[in-house]
Design an enzyme around this catalytic site. Structure first.
Site, PDB file in Angstrom:
ATOM      1  CG  ASP A  85      -1.851   1.203   1.193  1.00  0.00           C
ATOM      2  OD1 ASP A  85      -2.809   1.146   0.402  1.00  0.00           O
ATOM      3  OD2 ASP A  85      -1.618   2.201   1.912  1.00  0.00           O
TER       4      ASP A  85
ATOM      5  CG  HIS B  17      -4.427   9.913  -0.111  1.00  0.00           C
ATOM      6  ND1 HIS B  17      -3.063   9.766  -0.239  1.00  0.00           N
ATOM      7  CD2 HIS B  17      -4.702   9.526   1.171  1.00  0.00           C
ATOM      8  CE1 HIS B  17      -2.555   9.323   0.896  1.00  0.00           C
ATOM      9  NE2 HIS B  17      -3.529   9.180   1.768  1.00  0.00           N
TER      10      HIS B  17
ATOM     11  CE1 TYR C 186       0.637   8.028   2.880  1.00  0.00           C
ATOM     12  CE2 TYR C 186       1.104   5.802   2.139  1.00  0.00           C
ATOM     13  CZ  TYR C 186       0.238   6.721   2.712  1.00  0.00           C
ATOM     14  OH  TYR C 186      -1.011   6.326   3.117  1.00  0.00           O
TER      15      TYR C 186
ATOM     16  CE  LYS D 265      -3.562   4.759   0.219  1.00  0.00           C
ATOM     17  NZ  LYS D 265      -2.242   4.631   0.828  1.00  0.00           N
TER      18      LYS D 265
HETATM   19  N1  LIG Z   1      -5.472   6.377   3.155  1.00  0.00           N
HETATM   20  C1  LIG Z   1      -4.977   7.080   4.153  1.00  0.00           C
HETATM   21  O1  LIG Z   1      -5.307   8.274   4.323  1.00  0.00           O
HETATM   22  C2  LIG Z   1      -4.040   6.423   5.110  1.00  0.00           C
HETATM   23  C3  LIG Z   1      -3.781   7.024   6.353  1.00  0.00           C
HETATM   24  C4  LIG Z   1      -2.936   6.365   7.239  1.00  0.00           C
HETATM   25  C5  LIG Z   1      -2.343   5.162   6.869  1.00  0.00           C
HETATM   26  N2  LIG Z   1      -2.587   4.612   5.636  1.00  0.00           N
HETATM   27  C6  LIG Z   1      -1.953   3.323   5.217  1.00  0.00           C
HETATM   28  O2  LIG Z   1      -2.094   2.376   6.259  1.00  0.00           O
HETATM   29  C7  LIG Z   1      -0.782   1.938   6.680  1.00  0.00           C
HETATM   30  C8  LIG Z   1      -0.776   1.576   8.162  1.00  0.00           C
HETATM   31  O3  LIG Z   1      -1.134   2.643   8.989  1.00  0.00           O
HETATM   32  P1  LIG Z   1      -0.064   3.455   9.883  1.00  0.00           P
HETATM   33  O4  LIG Z   1       1.234   3.505   9.178  1.00  0.00           O
HETATM   34  O5  LIG Z   1      -0.732   4.726  10.255  1.00  0.00           O
HETATM   35  O6  LIG Z   1       0.084   2.654  11.232  1.00  0.00           O
HETATM   36  P2  LIG Z   1       0.054   1.172  11.854  1.00  0.00           P
HETATM   37  O7  LIG Z   1       0.285   0.155  10.821  1.00  0.00           O
HETATM   38  O8  LIG Z   1      -1.171   1.117  12.700  1.00  0.00           O
HETATM   39  O9  LIG Z   1       1.296   1.252  12.861  1.00  0.00           O
HETATM   40  C9  LIG Z   1       2.602   1.439  12.431  1.00  0.00           C
HETATM   41  C10 LIG Z   1       3.493   1.575  13.668  1.00  0.00           C
HETATM   42  O10 LIG Z   1       3.449   0.368  14.422  1.00  0.00           O
HETATM   43  C11 LIG Z   1       4.763  -0.177  14.566  1.00  0.00           C
HETATM   44  N3  LIG Z   1       4.609  -1.638  14.474  1.00  0.00           N
HETATM   45  C12 LIG Z   1       4.291  -2.365  13.375  1.00  0.00           C
HETATM   46  N4  LIG Z   1       4.174  -3.664  13.674  1.00  0.00           N
HETATM   47  C13 LIG Z   1       4.430  -3.789  14.997  1.00  0.00           C
HETATM   48  C14 LIG Z   1       4.500  -4.903  15.886  1.00  0.00           C
HETATM   49  N5  LIG Z   1       4.245  -6.133  15.455  1.00  0.00           N
HETATM   50  N6  LIG Z   1       4.825  -4.664  17.182  1.00  0.00           N
HETATM   51  C15 LIG Z   1       5.055  -3.404  17.620  1.00  0.00           C
HETATM   52  N7  LIG Z   1       5.017  -2.302  16.825  1.00  0.00           N
HETATM   53  C16 LIG Z   1       4.700  -2.498  15.516  1.00  0.00           C
HETATM   54  C17 LIG Z   1       5.575   0.413  13.434  1.00  0.00           C
HETATM   55  O11 LIG Z   1       6.939   0.499  13.777  1.00  0.00           O
HETATM   56  P3  LIG Z   1       8.166   0.063  12.801  1.00  0.00           P
HETATM   57  O12 LIG Z   1       7.828   0.457  11.402  1.00  0.00           O
HETATM   58  O13 LIG Z   1       9.314   0.848  13.371  1.00  0.00           O
HETATM   59  O14 LIG Z   1       8.344  -1.426  12.962  1.00  0.00           O
HETATM   60  C18 LIG Z   1       4.950   1.808  13.334  1.00  0.00           C
HETATM   61  O15 LIG Z   1       5.478   2.679  14.328  1.00  0.00           O
HETATM   62  C19 LIG Z   1       0.096   3.138   6.314  1.00  0.00           C
HETATM   63  O16 LIG Z   1       1.466   2.835   6.333  1.00  0.00           O
HETATM   64  C20 LIG Z   1      -0.458   3.489   4.955  1.00  0.00           C
HETATM   65  O17 LIG Z   1       0.017   2.590   3.976  1.00  0.00           O
HETATM   66  C21 LIG Z   1      -3.446   5.224   4.769  1.00  0.00           C
END
Ligand SMILES: NC(=O)c1ccc[n+]([C@@H]2O[C@H](COP(=O)([O-])OP(=O)(O)OC[C@H]3O[C@@H](n4cnc5c(N)ncnc54)[C@H](OP(=O)(O)O)[C@@H]3O)[C@@H](O)[C@H]2O)c1
Length: 305
Positions: A46, A107, A51, A76
């Site tokens: 994704d 997006h 980004y 997006k």
């Molecule tokens: N469409 C939109 O507007 C939108 C908005 C937000 C996000 N997104 C998408 O959704 C994805 C995920 O959301 P997000 O990046 O906000 O957050 P998330 O996946 O909820 O959390 C990511 C965080 O959790 C940590 N982490 C991951 N796996 C872990 C585990 N097993 N144990 C402990 N910590 C862990 C990561 O650290 P490390 O990386 O340091 O391991 C990072 O700090 C994004 O990357 C993006 O692709 C889309």
């Protein structure tokens, strides 16, 4: 029964149930993370132009050696490109070094007008975002339908669209969005939005499943309790929750052991799903991402739950 590894989109194609998120995955880290994930069981990435790392994501894809046709790539359309979807898409295709995407999303249902302050995140002289509220989102969708029909993207969808926005789009769409990607987790289950999307054949995708940066939801005592009871990690509870309710999930990590463990999904007992589905209504409703453009975007009435 084992949880599904794929879901079916409304255009008939299959989407892997878990995708690697890439927001805040820095250039210099994301290349290795993407390559590692693809070599270790992931087949879904994704990404997004905003980004700022799509070139490195593309390098990671190439490094992996996995053939393009075996990878599901989502990106997006950024808000400033809404009046010219083909141009925004081309930037992403060039960055990846590919000639098609598997899924392309709007997006946000918001157009930003670029000015001298920034091409991507423009602000007005008073510091507010340079939003064009008069822009008709159905025109952006019409252009999304064009790039879809031209075969440059295999599926099209939206992100951060709440029910009122979807109702408005429905009046004009000729292609039903395949996906709506929104913030989803037990503290923001968005039951009404899920029901609406299910009814219209739109698959939900869960972003920020761990609570975004630092994975704060993992320390919630109820999540911990369910994890201990099932002998799994809190991350596995939070990731598996979505697949058990028929939603794609997009955990982000640049850490190798987490990338692997986040791909391991389990079937959760009905009683635990019931608890997880009810947490928001019991006073834990929480939205992590504060949109820069308006409070009504991408969310049902979570604060009333
Ligand atoms: N469409 C939109 O507007 C939108 C908005 C937000 C996000 N997104 C998408 O959704 C994805 C995920 O959301 P997000 O990046 O906000 O957050 P998330 O996946 O909820 O959390 C990511 C965080 O959790 C940590 N982490 C991951 N796996 C872990 C585990 N097993 N144990 C402990 N910590 C862990 C990561 O650290 P490390 O990386 O340091 O391991 C990072 O700090 C994004 O990357 C993006 O692709 C889309």
């Amino acid at each position: 029964m084992a949880p599904p590894t794929h879901f079916k989109l409304n255009n008939g194609s299959q989407i892997p149930a878990v995708g690697l998120g890439t927001w805040r995955s820095e250039p210099g880290q994301v290349r290795q993370a993407v390559s590692f994930a693809l070599k270790n069981g992931y087949s879904h990435i994704d990404a997004a132009l905003i980004y700022g790392n799509e070139h490195e994501v593309g390098q990671g894809i190439k490094d992996s050696g996995v053939p393009r046709e075996n990878i599901f790539i989502t990106s997006k359309l950024w808000n400033t490109h809404q009046p010219n979807v083909a141009e925004g898409l081309q930037k992403t295709l060039d960055a990846f070094g590919t000639d098609y995407l598997d899924l392309y999303l709007i997006h946000w249902p918001v157009r930003l007008v670029p000015n001298e302050s920034s091409d991507l995140l423009p602000v007005n002289p008073d510091g507010t975002r340079s939003v064009d509220r008069s822009w008709d989102q159905s025109e952006t969708w019409r252009q999304m339908e064009e790039v879809y029909k031209a075969g440059k993207v295999k599926a099209i969808g939206v992100a951060n669209w709440s029910i009122p926005y979807l109702e408005e789009l429905k009046k004009k769409w000729t292609v039903v969005p395949a996906v709506n990607q929104v913030e989803l987790h037990p503290f923001l289950p968005q039951h009404a939005l899920k029901e609406w999307c299910d009814k219209h054949g739109i698959l939900l995708e869960a972003y920020s499943p761990l609570g975004s940066q630092g994975a704060p939801l993992m320390s919630d005592p109820v999540i911990q309790e369910i994890a201990n009871k099932n002998n799994i990690s809190a991350a596995t509870v939070l990731i598996s929750y979505h697949i058990n309710r028929g939603v794609v999930v997009l955990p982000k990590s640049i850490t190798e052991n987490r990338i692997i463990s986040n791909g391991q999904v389990v079937a959760l007992p009905d009683e635990d799903m019931k608890v997880l589905n009810g947490l928001a209504a019991q006073g834990k409703a929480k939205r992590i991402n504060t949109p820069l453009f308006g409070w009504d975007l991408g969310f049902d009435d979570w604060y009333k739950q």
